[in-house]
Write a protein that holds these residues in place. Structure first.
Motif, PDB file in Angstrom:
ATOM      1  N   PRO A 270      31.867  -7.284  15.181  1.00  0.00           N
ATOM      2  CA  PRO A 270      32.868  -7.507  14.135  1.00  0.00           C
ATOM      3  C   PRO A 270      33.856  -8.590  14.561  1.00  0.00           C
ATOM      4  CG  PRO A 270      32.577  -5.153  14.562  1.00  0.00           C
ATOM      5  CD  PRO A 270      31.833  -5.866  15.641  1.00  0.00           C
ATOM      6  N   SER A 271      34.306  -9.405  13.626  1.00  0.00           N
ATOM      7  CA  SER A 271      35.254 -10.476  13.944  1.00  0.00           C
ATOM      8  C   SER A 271      36.577  -9.887  14.421  1.00  0.00           C
ATOM      9  CB  SER A 271      35.497 -11.342  12.708  1.00  0.00           C
ATOM     10  OG  SER A 271      34.294 -11.900  12.272  1.00  0.00           O
ATOM     11  N   PRO A 272      37.271 -10.610  15.314  1.00  0.00           N
ATOM     12  CA  PRO A 272      38.525 -10.072  15.865  1.00  0.00           C
ATOM     13  C   PRO A 272      39.710 -10.285  14.940  1.00  0.00           C
ATOM     14  CG  PRO A 272      37.905 -12.110  16.987  1.00  0.00           C
ATOM     15  CD  PRO A 272      36.878 -11.884  15.926  1.00  0.00           C
TER      16      PRO A 272
ATOM     17  N   ILE B 202      39.408 -10.949   6.832  1.00  0.00           N
ATOM     18  CA  ILE B 202      38.008 -11.353   6.692  1.00  0.00           C
ATOM     19  C   ILE B 202      37.961 -12.885   6.642  1.00  0.00           C
ATOM     20  CG2 ILE B 202      37.009  -9.289   5.606  1.00  0.00           C
ATOM     21  CD1 ILE B 202      37.505 -10.516   2.934  1.00  0.00           C
ATOM     22  N   GLU B 203      36.796 -13.431   6.989  1.00  0.00           N
ATOM     23  CA  GLU B 203      36.691 -14.882   7.144  1.00  0.00           C
ATOM     24  C   GLU B 203      36.864 -15.619   5.821  1.00  0.00           C
ATOM     25  OE1 GLU B 203      34.521 -12.657   7.892  1.00  0.00           O
ATOM     26  OE2 GLU B 203      33.998 -12.726  10.013  1.00  0.00           O
ATOM     27  N   SER B 204      37.075 -16.941   5.957  1.00  0.00           N
ATOM     28  CA  SER B 204      37.328 -17.798   4.792  1.00  0.00           C
ATOM     29  C   SER B 204      36.167 -17.788   3.796  1.00  0.00           C
ATOM     30  CB  SER B 204      37.539 -19.236   5.274  1.00  0.00           C
ATOM     31  OG  SER B 204      36.415 -19.693   5.994  1.00  0.00           O
TER      32      SER B 204
ATOM     33  N   ALA C   8      29.924 -19.217  25.199  1.00  0.00           N
ATOM     34  CA  ALA C   8      30.855 -18.092  25.371  1.00  0.00           C
ATOM     35  C   ALA C   8      30.575 -16.967  24.368  1.00  0.00           C
ATOM     36  CB  ALA C   8      32.301 -18.579  25.219  1.00  0.00           C
ATOM     37  N   LYS C   9      30.169 -17.329  23.158  1.00  0.00           N
ATOM     38  CA  LYS C   9      29.919 -16.313  22.124  1.00  0.00           C
ATOM     39  C   LYS C   9      28.519 -15.725  22.175  1.00  0.00           C
ATOM     40  CE  LYS C   9      30.789 -16.756  17.762  1.00  0.00           C
ATOM     41  NZ  LYS C   9      31.635 -15.904  16.940  1.00  0.00           N
ATOM     42  N   GLY C  10      27.596 -16.456  22.860  1.00  0.00           N
ATOM     43  CA  GLY C  10      26.190 -16.074  22.791  1.00  0.00           C
ATOM     44  C   GLY C  10      25.669 -16.336  21.386  1.00  0.00           C
ATOM     45  N   ARG C  11      26.122 -17.458  20.787  1.00  0.00           N
ATOM     46  CA  ARG C  11      25.810 -17.757  19.383  1.00  0.00           C
ATOM     47  C   ARG C  11      24.577 -18.653  19.281  1.00  0.00           C
ATOM     48  NH1 ARG C  11      29.700 -18.441  14.745  1.00  0.00           N
ATOM     49  NH2 ARG C  11      29.110 -20.195  13.435  1.00  0.00           N
ATOM     50  N   PRO C  12      23.655 -18.364  18.337  1.00  0.00           N
ATOM     51  CA  PRO C  12      22.483 -19.232  18.155  1.00  0.00           C
ATOM     52  C   PRO C  12      22.923 -20.656  17.815  1.00  0.00           C
ATOM     53  CG  PRO C  12      22.290 -17.227  16.835  1.00  0.00           C
ATOM     54  CD  PRO C  12      23.682 -17.246  17.385  1.00  0.00           C
TER      55      PRO C  12
ATOM     56  N   ARG D  87      22.328 -10.887  11.758  1.00  0.00           N
ATOM     57  CA  ARG D  87      23.008  -9.590  11.731  1.00  0.00           C
ATOM     58  C   ARG D  87      24.408  -9.827  12.257  1.00  0.00           C
ATOM     59  NH1 ARG D  87      22.497  -3.899  12.016  1.00  0.00           N
ATOM     60  NH2 ARG D  87      23.563  -3.053  13.825  1.00  0.00           N
ATOM     61  N   HIS D  88      25.375  -9.236  11.632  1.00  0.00           N
ATOM     62  CA  HIS D  88      26.736  -9.675  11.877  1.00  0.00           C
ATOM     63  C   HIS D  88      27.676  -8.497  11.703  1.00  0.00           C
ATOM     64  CE1 HIS D  88      29.053 -13.697  11.228  1.00  0.00           C
ATOM     65  NE2 HIS D  88      29.447 -13.078  12.292  1.00  0.00           N
ATOM     66  N   TYR D  89      28.823  -8.581  12.267  1.00  0.00           N
ATOM     67  CA  TYR D  89      29.910  -7.630  12.005  1.00  0.00           C
ATOM     68  C   TYR D  89      29.532  -6.189  12.352  1.00  0.00           C
ATOM     69  CZ  TYR D  89      30.306 -11.466   8.554  1.00  0.00           C
ATOM     70  OH  TYR D  89      30.308 -12.665   7.923  1.00  0.00           O
TER      71      TYR D  89
ATOM     72  N   PRO E  21      34.585 -21.008  15.461  1.00  0.00           N
ATOM     73  CA  PRO E  21      34.043 -19.832  14.775  1.00  0.00           C
ATOM     74  C   PRO E  21      34.957 -18.656  15.083  1.00  0.00           C
ATOM     75  CG  PRO E  21      32.932 -20.104  16.859  1.00  0.00           C
ATOM     76  CD  PRO E  21      34.036 -21.132  16.820  1.00  0.00           C
ATOM     77  N   SER E  22      34.618 -17.487  14.566  1.00  0.00           N
ATOM     78  CA  SER E  22      35.399 -16.308  14.915  1.00  0.00           C
ATOM     79  C   SER E  22      35.237 -16.014  16.412  1.00  0.00           C
ATOM     80  CB  SER E  22      34.928 -15.122  14.077  1.00  0.00           C
ATOM     81  OG  SER E  22      33.520 -15.049  14.099  1.00  0.00           O
ATOM     82  N   ALA E  23      36.301 -15.492  17.038  1.00  0.00           N
ATOM     83  CA  ALA E  23      36.342 -15.380  18.499  1.00  0.00           C
ATOM     84  C   ALA E  23      35.746 -14.066  19.016  1.00  0.00           C
ATOM     85  CB  ALA E  23      37.783 -15.534  18.988  1.00  0.00           C
ATOM     86  N   ASN E  24      34.645 -13.628  18.416  1.00  0.00           N
ATOM     87  CA  ASN E  24      33.945 -12.413  18.855  1.00  0.00           C
ATOM     88  C   ASN E  24      32.642 -12.803  19.537  1.00  0.00           C
ATOM     89  OD1 ASN E  24      33.578 -13.119  15.861  1.00  0.00           O
ATOM     90  ND2 ASN E  24      31.622 -12.198  16.422  1.00  0.00           N
ATOM     91  N   LEU E  25      32.077 -11.887  20.312  1.00  0.00           N
ATOM     92  CA  LEU E  25      30.712 -12.092  20.788  1.00  0.00           C
ATOM     93  C   LEU E  25      29.808 -12.094  19.559  1.00  0.00           C
ATOM     94  CD1 LEU E  25      30.469  -9.730  23.895  1.00  0.00           C
ATOM     95  CD2 LEU E  25      30.460 -12.244  23.885  1.00  0.00           C
TER      96      LEU E  25
HETATM   97 MG    MG Z   1      31.811 -15.205  12.856  1.00  0.00          MG
END
Ligand code: MG
Ligand code: AMP
Length: 381
Positions: A160-162, A189-191, A65-69, A247-249, A152-156
């Motif tokens: 940027p994280s939601p 911001i994340e933990s 769903a996230k397209g996460r590696p 690459r993130h956020y 994980p964070s619920a973003n693609l």
């Molecule tokens: Mg994340």
């Protein structure tokens, strides 16, 4: 080939429901988790995309769903201390003290995993990331589902994280069946991720819980992985947390950060803004409540107040998404090296900027600044 996503995504405004309807919504969300599906939910840091942590197939759905590696492991969210024991058999008295002090709260602890924890959740690592969130909806969902929840964070992946349910809907519409809307998150911001598998603790991702907070309780030194420390962070140092290398956020526009005395930063950003606008680019500027009125751009926003650095952390991802929504092709931002939250904020901003940053000094000339140091190709001017 990219999968066609056409699932109906229900977004439930939890604050509008009476006690019975709220409980019914949580029952349904819990059932989705037990059946191996995905539910997005608020935590105190950012919105998470949850699945049953002990079900490898369910965890696989998160990556899809996230397209996460798939080598980027998930954090397992728990609601009771006993659950930490089910994930790791190596909880020393020192680790327990850290847990009892900071949980529930925005701290993730890395420990050796038990064999029952699926590789699909830990990205094949022999360790597991564990966190007990303090947001009541997160805790209720974990308890109602009767499962530990990998999230994980619920973003693609890469976005940027939601920090609101609307952000989640934007990214996850059609991909997941349910979003629990608990309003905007608190921290934004994340933990903090703390690796406790070595002799001495190492922060793999800076967050709201600072090294100072941690060392006070640990009673010894807390290290910061050099790959994530804002002053040394470079593209080519390998981070220990697999996810930190991506690459993130990042917003879609080209983000450049400025550092230096406030007057020089304002002058430099205004000079570059004028140049870009002349070239036909739409410019977004990220300042603070203290400086917002000094800028000239197409979109000028205050991310928060320097008097209250936690407001800057809380506003960061919302502003980056807003710059996208308003089609800013070129984005200029101040830097935020606050003593406690600076590492956490600058870690995200530097990554979002692909490390483009420019150090400026006050100058006597017409422009009011000169460039002291830059890693922007061509010097940006
Ligand atoms: Mg994340
Ligand atoms: P996210 O929840 O999407 O913000 O990402 C979770 C972060 O935790 C990523 O940076 C992961 O690489 C990191 N992480 C999760 N599990 C582990 C682990 N066992 N060891 C090191 N880092 C981890």
């Amino acid at each position: 080939m990219d999968k066609a996503w056409s699932m109906k995504t229900e977004c439930v405004r939890m604050d509008l429901l009476d006690e019975d309807a709220r409980s019914e919504a949580l029952d349904r969300a819990g059932r989705i988790i037990r059946e191996g599906g995905l539910v997005a939910f608020p935590t105190e840091t950012v919105y998470g995309l949850g699945a049953d942590a002990m079900n490898a197939q369910a965890a696989a759905r998160i990556y899809e769903a996230k397209g996460r590696p798939s080598d980027n492991p998930l954090i397992v969210h728990i609601a009771d201390f006993a659950e930490a024991e089910a994930l790791s058999g190596d909880i020393s008295p020192g680790v327990r003290k850290i847990m009892e002090t900071f949980w529930p709260g925005p701290l993730t602890i890395i420990l050796p995993k038990r064999p029952e924890v699926p590789d699909g959740t830990t990205g094949g690592l022999p360790t597991v990331a564990i966190r007990m969130p303090s947001h009541p909806l997160a805790a209720e969902l974990i308890r109602k589902s009767g499962r530990m929840i990998a999230a994980p964070s619920a973003n693609l992946s890469g976005r940027p994280s939601p920090t609101t349910a609307d952000h989640v809907y934007e990214d996850m519409k059609g991909r997941i069946p349910m979003i629990l809307d608990g309003g905007p998150v608190n921290i934004g911001i994340e933990s903090t991720i703390l690796d406790m598998t070595e002799e001495e603790p190492v922060i793999l991702r800076p967050g709201y819980i600072s090294p100072r907070d941690l060392s006070r309780v640990w009673g010894g030194q807390i290290h910061l992985d050099p790959a994530v420390a804002s002053r040394t962070m470079k593209k080519d140092i390998k981070a220990k947390a697999p996810g930190m290398k991506y690459r993130h956020y990042a917003p879609k526009g080209r983000l450049t950060l400025f550092e230096g005395p406030s007057s020089a930063v304002t002058a430099a950003i205004n000079a570059l803004s004028a140049k870009d606008r002349k070239a036909g680019l739409r410019v977004g500027i990220i300042g603070t409540e203290e400086t917002e009125s000094l800028y000239k751009g197409d979109v000028v926003r205050a991310v928060g107040s320097r008097q209250h650095p936690e407001t800057i952390a809380a506003g960061l991802y919302r502003i980056l998404r807003e710059m996208d929504d308003l089609n800013c092709a070129s984005i200029y931002s101040e830097s935020f090296y606050d003593e406690d939250l600076g590492e956490a904020i600058m870690n995200r901003l530097l990554k979002a900027a692909g490390y483009r940053h420019i150090k400026v000094k006050p100058g006597l000339g017409e422009e009011g600044f000169f460039i002291e140091e830059t890693d922007v190709p061509g010097g940006a001017l």
